[in-house]
Enzyme design. Structure first.
Site, PDB file in Angstrom:
ATOM      1  N   HIS A 183     -17.152 -11.078 -28.356  1.00 17.28           N
ATOM      2  CA  HIS A 183     -16.226 -11.227 -27.240  1.00 17.28           C
ATOM      3  C   HIS A 183     -16.880 -11.126 -25.852  1.00 17.28           C
ATOM      4  O   HIS A 183     -16.566 -10.256 -25.059  1.00 17.28           O
ATOM      5  CB  HIS A 183     -15.087 -10.209 -27.374  1.00 17.28           C
ATOM      6  CG  HIS A 183     -14.359 -10.286 -28.668  1.00 17.28           C
ATOM      7  ND1 HIS A 183     -13.409  -9.373 -29.048  1.00 17.28           N
ATOM      8  CD2 HIS A 183     -14.448 -11.176 -29.701  1.00 17.28           C
ATOM      9  CE1 HIS A 183     -12.943  -9.687 -30.252  1.00 17.28           C
ATOM     10  NE2 HIS A 183     -13.573 -10.782 -30.672  1.00 17.28           N
ATOM     11  N   GLU A 226      -3.363 -17.010 -28.058  1.00 17.31           N
ATOM     12  CA  GLU A 226      -2.351 -17.194 -27.017  1.00 17.31           C
ATOM     13  C   GLU A 226      -2.769 -18.210 -25.968  1.00 17.31           C
ATOM     14  O   GLU A 226      -3.949 -18.361 -25.682  1.00 17.31           O
ATOM     15  CB  GLU A 226      -2.091 -15.860 -26.289  1.00 17.31           C
ATOM     16  CG  GLU A 226      -1.530 -14.756 -27.151  1.00 17.31           C
ATOM     17  CD  GLU A 226      -1.276 -13.480 -26.362  1.00 17.31           C
ATOM     18  OE1 GLU A 226      -0.871 -12.491 -26.989  1.00 17.31           O
ATOM     19  OE2 GLU A 226      -1.479 -13.472 -25.117  1.00 17.31           O
TER      20      GLU A 226
END
Length: 374
Positions: A155, A249
């Site tokens: 990440h 998302e």
């Protein structure tokens, strides 16, 4: 009145069934590939093509995650020299690239990459700008370096885009520390940042002046945003991010907003455990759209080209997991239809519309692939 009871009850039943049968936005089934196009490889043998931009002469700059910056012109591929040292580990490496909106005037190129600069072992995401001269990067300026360094491989983000006012946005993932970084405004990670083009902090940034806050931060509670683009109609910045197991998302970026990770999520952890039982909460922005199951999105582009009349005005997102490009048809800010494109092409790391109006994909293990409509 008695004669009306059965018809009325029947009508009420139909209305109830109709309401219950309405498809939720995240449940929109993805349509199969129409295949009304052909694919052409314009630059081959690029392992993980992360970012791509076009120079005024029509040539391309493409970042490869392991640390090479390619200059691609007329089908030939050369290495740009003097690229900063990259911390290549896990998802970290040489990441996104963007040109200044006034590149023709000032020549500034912006890049994000994983860097081991600073204290501690490991690395974290860094933003620089530089100029290209005779095949080499020059005038390299460090604009932002996320801390702390960590040897975790997850990440790093990261995408870069500019808004209509010339502000620069870039994303940094939460670096695998999801219970520490994303909700803490005093820590980097799990954020989208906004800077002036020279790296200084805009005077209206939402956390400017707050004690200990990361003043470059524009939003927080993000997980790992690997897609970001300016909506050409509204000028808003849209971003998508990887969820855990379920719950990728799409969000519209709003000043000072909290996007909820890990307090709310539509997914679970990879080991099957619950991260949060809540999918929405007061004070937290709801996503414009979310995917369950996750598609592992990377790259994002709005289609404005007349070359694709059925795609124009809509959104393209790459899928790493399912190895296709997804077309999300929009009605305002609502996703109303999904369709597969380039099914089975490979892990789509990036997608962009070139100055020639064609759509290009960065496909892992292949390189840069152009979509030519029939």
């Amino acid at each position: 009145m008695k004669k009306c009871i059965i018809p009325c009850l029947f009508l009420f039943s139909l209305l109830t069934v109709s309401c219950e049968a309405q498809v939720k936005p995240n449940d929109i089934p993805v349509k199969e590939d129409s295949k009304n196009y052909k694919l052409e490889t314009v630059a081959a043998a690029i392992a993980i093509p992360w970012g791509m931009v076009w120079l005024p002469d029509g040539s391309m700059l493409v970042t490869e995650k392991s640390g090479t910056l390619y200059h691609i012109k007329n089908g030939s591929k050369t290495d740009v020299t003097n690229v900063p040292k990259v911390y290549s580990r896990g998802q970290g490496g040489l990441l996104d690239i963007a040109l200044h909106p006034k590149y023709a005037e000032n020549g500034w190129i912006y890049m994000t990459f994983a860097s081991d600069e600073g204290e501690g072992t490991g690395g974290n995401t860094k933003l620089i700008r530089a100029k290209l001269l005779n095949g080499s990067l020059t005038q390299i300026e460090s604009l932002y370096k996320a801390t702390p360094n960590t040897t975790k491989g997850q990440h790093f983000g990261s995408r870069i885009t500019f808004d209509n006012d010339g502000y620069l946005y870039f994303s940094v993932g939460e670096r695998g520390d999801h219970f520490v970084n994303p909700q803490d405004i005093k820590r980097d990670g799990g954020k989208i940042y906004r800077l002036n083009d020279d790296g200084s902090i805009p005077k209206d940034n939402p956390f400017l002046g707050q004690a200990g806050a990361k003043e470059a931060m524009y939003t927080y509670g993000n997980r790992n945003p690997q897609g970001m683009a300016k909506n050409p109609i509204t000028g808003e910045i849209w971003a998508h991010e990887h969820g855990p197991k379920g719950g990728d998302e799409i969000n519209i970026i709003k000043k000072g907003a909290n996007y909820g990770w890990p307090l709310v999520t539509y997914g679970i952890d990879y080991d099957g455990t619950t991260i949060s039982k809540e999918s929405e909460k007061k004070g937290i922005e709801k996503p414009l759209y979310y995917w369950v199951p996750s598609i592992a999105p990377s790259g994002m582009a709005f289609v404005t080209s007349d070359k694709y009349p059925d795609w124009k005005g809509h959104l393209l997102v790459g899928s790493l997991k399912f190895e296709y490009l997804e077309l999300l048809k929009l009605k305002g800010n609502e996703v109303i239809e999904r369709q597969k494109i380039a099914t089975g092409v490979g892990r789509v790391r990036n997608v962009a519309q070139g100055p020639d109006g064609y759509i290009y994909m960065g496909v892992e293990g292949k390189g840069i692939v152009k979509i030519i409509p029939n």
